[in-house]
Design a protein around this motif. Structure first.
Motif, mmCIF file in Angstrom:
data_model
loop_
_atom_site.group_PDB
_atom_site.id
_atom_site.type_symbol
_atom_site.label_atom_id
_atom_site.label_comp_id
_atom_site.label_asym_id
_atom_site.label_seq_id
_atom_site.Cartn_x
_atom_site.Cartn_y
_atom_site.Cartn_z
ATOM 1 N N SER A 19 0.828 -1.215 0.000
ATOM 2 C CA SER A 19 0.000 0.000 0.000
ATOM 3 C C SER A 19 0.858 1.258 0.000
ATOM 4 O O SER A 19 0.458 2.286 -0.571
ATOM 5 N N ASN A 20 2.036 1.207 0.604
ATOM 6 C CA ASN A 20 2.923 2.367 0.674
ATOM 7 C C ASN A 20 3.895 2.450 -0.496
ATOM 8 O O ASN A 20 4.717 3.368 -0.543
ATOM 9 N N SER A 21 3.834 1.488 -1.420
ATOM 10 C CA SER A 21 4.775 1.446 -2.537
ATOM 11 C C SER A 21 4.343 2.399 -3.648
ATOM 12 O O SER A 21 3.298 3.037 -3.583
ATOM 13 N N ASN A 22 5.187 2.470 -4.680
ATOM 14 C CA ASN A 22 4.908 3.331 -5.829
ATOM 15 C C ASN A 22 4.272 2.572 -6.992
ATOM 16 O O ASN A 22 4.168 3.123 -8.096
ATOM 17 N N ILE A 23 3.879 1.336 -6.765
ATOM 18 C CA ILE A 23 3.254 0.540 -7.829
ATOM 19 C C ILE A 23 1.880 1.122 -8.130
ATOM 20 O O ILE A 23 1.040 1.271 -7.245
ATOM 21 N N LYS A 24 1.641 1.455 -9.407
ATOM 22 C CA LYS A 24 0.405 2.128 -9.784
ATOM 23 C C LYS A 24 -0.830 1.273 -9.539
ATOM 24 O O LYS A 24 -1.872 1.770 -9.136
ATOM 25 N N GLU A 25 -0.720 -0.033 -9.817
ATOM 26 C CA GLU A 25 -1.885 -0.901 -9.709
ATOM 27 C C GLU A 25 -2.019 -1.527 -8.323
ATOM 28 O O GLU A 25 -2.671 -2.560 -8.150
ATOM 29 N N LYS A 26 -1.379 -0.925 -7.319
ATOM 30 C CA LYS A 26 -1.331 -1.550 -5.997
ATOM 31 C C LYS A 26 -2.717 -1.792 -5.397
ATOM 32 O O LYS A 26 -2.941 -2.817 -4.746
ATOM 33 N N ASN A 27 -3.654 -0.880 -5.599
ATOM 34 C CA ASN A 27 -4.985 -1.066 -5.011
ATOM 35 C C ASN A 27 -5.715 -2.250 -5.631
ATOM 36 O O ASN A 27 -6.369 -3.036 -4.937
ATOM 37 N N GLN A 28 -5.582 -2.391 -6.962
ATOM 38 C CA GLN A 28 -6.221 -3.529 -7.624
ATOM 39 C C GLN A 28 -5.597 -4.849 -7.169
ATOM 40 O O GLN A 28 -6.304 -5.843 -6.948
ATOM 41 N N ILE A 29 -4.237 -4.810 -7.017
ATOM 42 C CA ILE A 29 -3.541 -6.034 -6.598
ATOM 43 C C ILE A 29 -3.968 -6.436 -5.194
ATOM 44 O O ILE A 29 -4.218 -7.612 -4.906
ATOM 45 N N ILE A 30 -4.070 -5.435 -4.294
ATOM 46 C CA ILE A 30 -4.480 -5.715 -2.913
ATOM 47 C C ILE A 30 -5.878 -6.326 -2.898
ATOM 48 O O ILE A 30 -6.146 -7.293 -2.171
ATOM 49 N N ASN A 31 -6.770 -5.788 -3.727
ATOM 50 C CA ASN A 31 -8.135 -6.320 -3.787
ATOM 51 C C ASN A 31 -8.156 -7.762 -4.271
ATOM 52 O O ASN A 31 -8.912 -8.596 -3.758
ATOM 53 N N VAL A 32 -7.302 -8.063 -5.271
ATOM 54 C CA VAL A 32 -7.251 -9.436 -5.811
ATOM 55 C C VAL A 32 -6.756 -10.399 -4.736
ATOM 56 O O VAL A 32 -7.318 -11.479 -4.530
ATOM 57 N N ILE A 33 -5.672 -10.008 -4.028
ATOM 58 C CA ILE A 33 -5.097 -10.883 -2.994
ATOM 59 C C ILE A 33 -6.107 -11.126 -1.876
ATOM 60 O O ILE A 33 -6.300 -12.257 -1.417
ATOM 61 N N GLN A 34 -6.752 -10.040 -1.410
ATOM 62 C CA GLN A 34 -7.686 -10.169 -0.291
ATOM 63 C C GLN A 34 -8.946 -10.937 -0.677
ATOM 64 O O GLN A 34 -9.620 -11.490 0.192
ATOM 65 N N SER A 35 -9.226 -10.984 -1.966
ATOM 66 C CA SER A 35 -10.430 -11.715 -2.404
ATOM 67 C C SER A 35 -10.209 -13.228 -2.458
ATOM 68 O O SER A 35 -11.168 -14.002 -2.560
ATOM 69 N N GLN A 36 -8.914 -13.650 -2.404
ATOM 70 C CA GLN A 36 -8.611 -15.083 -2.466
ATOM 71 C C GLN A 36 -8.750 -15.699 -1.083
ATOM 72 O O GLN A 36 -8.125 -15.252 -0.136
ATOM 73 N N SER A 37 -9.570 -16.704 -0.984
ATOM 74 C CA SER A 37 -9.746 -17.393 0.297
ATOM 75 C C SER A 37 -8.753 -18.539 0.466
ATOM 76 O O SER A 37 -8.443 -18.940 1.578
ATOM 77 N N ASP A 38 -8.232 -19.054 -0.646
ATOM 78 C CA ASP A 38 -7.289 -20.175 -0.599
ATOM 79 C C ASP A 38 -5.876 -19.623 -0.439
ATOM 80 O O ASP A 38 -5.448 -18.753 -1.196
ATOM 81 N N MET A 39 -5.108 -20.138 0.543
ATOM 82 C CA MET A 39 -3.777 -19.644 0.835
ATOM 83 C C MET A 39 -2.834 -19.881 -0.329
ATOM 84 O O MET A 39 -2.001 -19.032 -0.646
ATOM 85 N N ASP A 40 -2.926 -21.042 -0.985
ATOM 86 C CA ASP A 40 -2.043 -21.326 -2.116
ATOM 87 C C ASP A 40 -2.243 -20.316 -3.231
ATOM 88 O O ASP A 40 -1.280 -19.895 -3.902
ATOM 89 N N LYS A 41 -3.493 -19.942 -3.481
ATOM 90 C CA LYS A 41 -3.777 -18.967 -4.537
ATOM 91 C C LYS A 41 -3.229 -17.587 -4.174
ATOM 92 O O LYS A 41 -2.762 -16.846 -5.035
ATOM 93 N N LYS A 42 -3.289 -17.225 -2.859
ATOM 94 C CA LYS A 42 -2.707 -15.956 -2.443
ATOM 95 C C LYS A 42 -1.209 -15.940 -2.705
ATOM 96 O O LYS A 42 -0.648 -14.953 -3.195
ATOM 97 N N GLU A 43 -0.540 -17.048 -2.344
ATOM 98 C CA GLU A 43 0.906 -17.122 -2.542
ATOM 99 C C GLU A 43 1.250 -17.058 -4.023
ATOM 100 O O GLU A 43 2.246 -16.450 -4.426
#
Length: 696
Positions: free
Chosen positions: A313-337
């Motif tokens: 969230s504190n990085s300079n990656i432009k798509e960081k908000n979309q990436i965070i949403n994708v990661i948090q939407s994954q319920s399976d730990m393997d898929k998050k990794e």
């Protein structure tokens, strides 16, 4: 014919007297008979105003039935400025105007309440009355301005009896001086942390790791060991192991556990090295430095997902908000990794900066500060204050009720810690409790200079200013304190709640002010106490000056001299007289000294060389050459009437008679025929005439 002329003059004079004594003329003439009294009905008042009561009393048979009178009271300040008050209206029984009706026959009094709006330049005032009489035709006659008393208005605020306590103990119910927070916490835990970083998928120490080579991280690790010896005891050493979340869960848990162990091993090894070096440097027994019973707490936290998402969230990656949403939407730990691994392939910043900072062992050392007992602190504050911190010194004050001891501790704290504002503030509170307001002000100003952002100091400055009646500064300090956090609603109300204190004084005799009344100037009333006189008999060669002094309202004392010289005969007679007398006379005036009828008791002494035929008892005789030369003593009574004329002038007809004792030589045609003759008799008169006098 002569009788007719005299009668006509008396008739004209009587008519003029009656004319000037009727109607409003009588009211003007007797205006001084109106009396005034100022009463204080509200000694203390609020809301910007106060009031007085003016009582007006009209004498009996004064107020013309068809006339009216308007009185305008005013305040006159010391600069001569006027503040006009509400007019007071009066009218006669048959007048058709406005105002209170004044009956003609009885003495009548009226009271008027006058509201006074407070003005700073009208604190000390004389109350004056300017009145105007209006007759039935509407003609106006201004009366003399009268000064009837004084009105003094002072301001104050409510008296307070402040409390003294710590801010945390106050319920804000009354004005309170606050002691500073001593900030001392018994057995206070203090912490220091540092971090060791590990390579990807490793739990071995690598001091060449880029993060381990950073100067700030190296310094934080070094500071852990001196920190331990600053305090009384070590509570615990916590070592938390972490792994980045991109690997397999089981492996990451194993890594976080091993990293915690490596951190503990490193800490123990470095602590032993530090102890040996310190023992050598300080030349002390190494055993005295060994910290026994250190409680280690190891914790393997596994994958640091929260840390990763925060870093992302504190990085300079432009798509960081979309990436965070994708990661948090994954319920399976393997898929998050897997999502993280995908990001590594796309974003170099993730692999180079975000993930390395998550592979770590965090070491947190917790020590215990302030292990001294309260009894020991109280003792050291008196016998060894330099062995205590400032917090401990200020804390020690709470253990004693002795003012002298409190002052001693605060003064030592000021000496040992001169840049800390708290002891200055607290000593000021003691000074105020002792009544030394000026010393307290100096200490509070010093505290404020050391810490200009203390709500407590501003509160105390406000109360100190309030108690010295510097209300403007009190308000400023209370507002500053409120802006910094203390609720000052009650104190600000006290500052703004002005109380007006009123004192009045009525003159026993109102004073006339020199003013223009029509075309005439009315002189200021004066208290007449003396009069000088000269007898009208001067016209016939009798010099008779006198001096009279007022002793009281009804009594006076007069001294007069009498002299005449008629060597060849008094006036048209052939009866020679050379005479000198001196009299002292005590007088009583039923009405008032210098006014109306009077009676007096006199005593006098005389020297003479005169014809026997000029003595009142022998006036019928012709001068036959018989002369008396000698002295006499007189004592008797005087009656007369004082007629005041315009301004201070007057006339006084009088006559005196009584007992006389004389001793003389008897001459006939200038030849001594008998000597040392004595005679006493009642003289029908031995003084009299018409005095013209001036009183002052």
């Amino acid at each position: 014919m002569k009788f007719i002329k005299v009668f006509s003059l008396l008739t004209i004079a009587g008519s003029l007297f009656l004319f000037t004594s009727c109607g409003v003329k009588k009211m003007i003439k007797k205006q001084d008979k109106i009396t005034y009294q100022i009463n204080n009905t509200t000694p203390e008042s609020r809301k910007g105003a106060t009031n007085i009561q003016i009582k007006t009393t009209f004498p009996e048979k004064y107020f013309n039935k068809k006339a009216s009178l308007t009185s305008i009271p005013a305040l006159k300040n010391q600069e001569g400025q006027k503040d006009t008050l509400k007019p007071i209206y009066f009218q006669g029984e048959k007048a058709n105007t406005q105002g209170s009706i004044v009956e003609y026959r009885p003495e009548t009094n009226f009271s008027s309440t006058q509201d006074i709006t407070y003005k700073a330049n009208f604190k000390n005032n004389v109350v004056s009355i300017s009145s105007t009489i209006t007759d039935k035709k509407g003609n106006k006659y201004p009366l003399k301005e009268r000064e009837i008393g004084t009105v003094n208005i002072d301001t104050k605020r409510e008296d307070i009896k402040p409390a003294f306590t710590y801010k945390t103990d106050n319920k804000n119910e009354k004005p309170t001086y606050y002691f500073s927070n001593h900030n001392y916490v018994p057995s206070k835990p203090v912490e220091k942390s540092a971090t060791i970083y590990f390579d990807f998928n490793c739990d071995n120490l690598n001091w060449q790791h880029p993060l381990n080579k950073k100067e700030e991280n190296i310094q934080m690790l070094k500071e852990l060991f001196p920190f331990i010896y600053q305090y009384d005891s070590i509570k615990s050493v916590e070592v938390d192991g972490w792994a980045s979340p991109e690997g397999e869960l089981k492996r990451n848990e194993e890594l976080s556990s091993n990293r915690a162990k490596r951190g503990k091993e490193w800490f123990e090894s470095e602590l032993n090295k530090y102890i040996k070096e310190k023992a050598k440097t300080d030349s002390v027994d190494i055993n005295s430095l060994i910290k026994k019973d250190i409680r280690y707490q190891l914790k393997d936290n596994g994958e640091d997902w929260d840390g990763f998402l925060t870093a992302l969230s504190n990085s300079n990656i432009k798509e960081k908000n979309q990436i965070i949403n994708v990661i948090q939407s994954q319920s399976d730990m393997d898929k998050k990794e897997q999502q993280i691994r995908n990001m590594i392939a796309i974003y170099d910043e993730v692999d180079a900066e975000l993930l390395p900072a998550l592979r770590r062992a965090k070491i947190k050392v917790t020590c215990i500060h302030n292990l001294k007992s309260d009894e020991l602190i109280a003792k050291y504050a008196v016998v060894s204050p330099d062995s205590l911190t400032n917090d401990e010194l200020l804390y020690a004050v709470s253990f004693t009720d002795d003012i002298k001891t409190k002052k001693q501790i605060f003064e030592k704290a000021m000496e040992l810690y001169p840049e800390d504002y708290r002891a200055y503030n607290d000593l000021a509170c003691i000074k105020i409790a002792e009544g030394n307001i000026d010393e307290a002000e100096t200490l509070l100003k010093k505290a404020n200079s050391l810490n200009p952002n203390s709500d407590i100091v501003y509160n105390n400055l406000g109360l100190q200013a309030y108690q010295t009646k510097d209300y403007d500064n009190a308000e400023k300090h209370f507002i500053a304190s409120q802006n910094l956090g203390i609720n000052q609603e009650n104190n600000l109300f006290l500052v703004k709640d002005t109380i007006f204190v009123l004192s009045v004084d009525s003159y026993e005799i109102s004073q006339t002010v020199e003013t223009e009344t029509g075309a005439e100037k009315v002189a200021e009333e004066k208290d007449v106490t003396m009069a000088i006189k000269l007898n009208a008999l001067l016209a016939v060669g009798v010099l008779n000056p006198a001096f009279e002094v007022k002793l009281s309202k009804h009594f006076s004392l007069q001294f007069d001299l009498n002299g005449t010289y008629w060597n060849k005969g008094f006036l048209w007679t052939n009866k020679p007289i050379k005479l000198f007398t001196a009299f002292l006379e005590a007088r009583y005036y039923p009405k008032e000294v210098f006014k109306g009828f009077f009676v007096g008791l006199n005593t006098g002494f005389g020297l003479y060389d005169m014809s026997r035929a000029i003595i009142p008892n022998f006036w019928n005789e012709s001068h036959n050459g018989i002369m008396h030369k000698g002295w006499n003593y007189m004592a008797g009574a005087t009656i007369g009437w004082a007629f005041p004329l315009k301004n201070n002038w007057g006339i006084e007809p009088f006559i005196g008679a009584g007992y006389t004792y004389a001793k003389y030589d008897n001459f006939v045609n200038n030849q001594l025929v008998s000597s040392e003759k004595a005679k006493h008799l009642f003289a029908f008169t031995y003084k009299g005439g018409l005095f013209i006098y001036y009183k002052f």
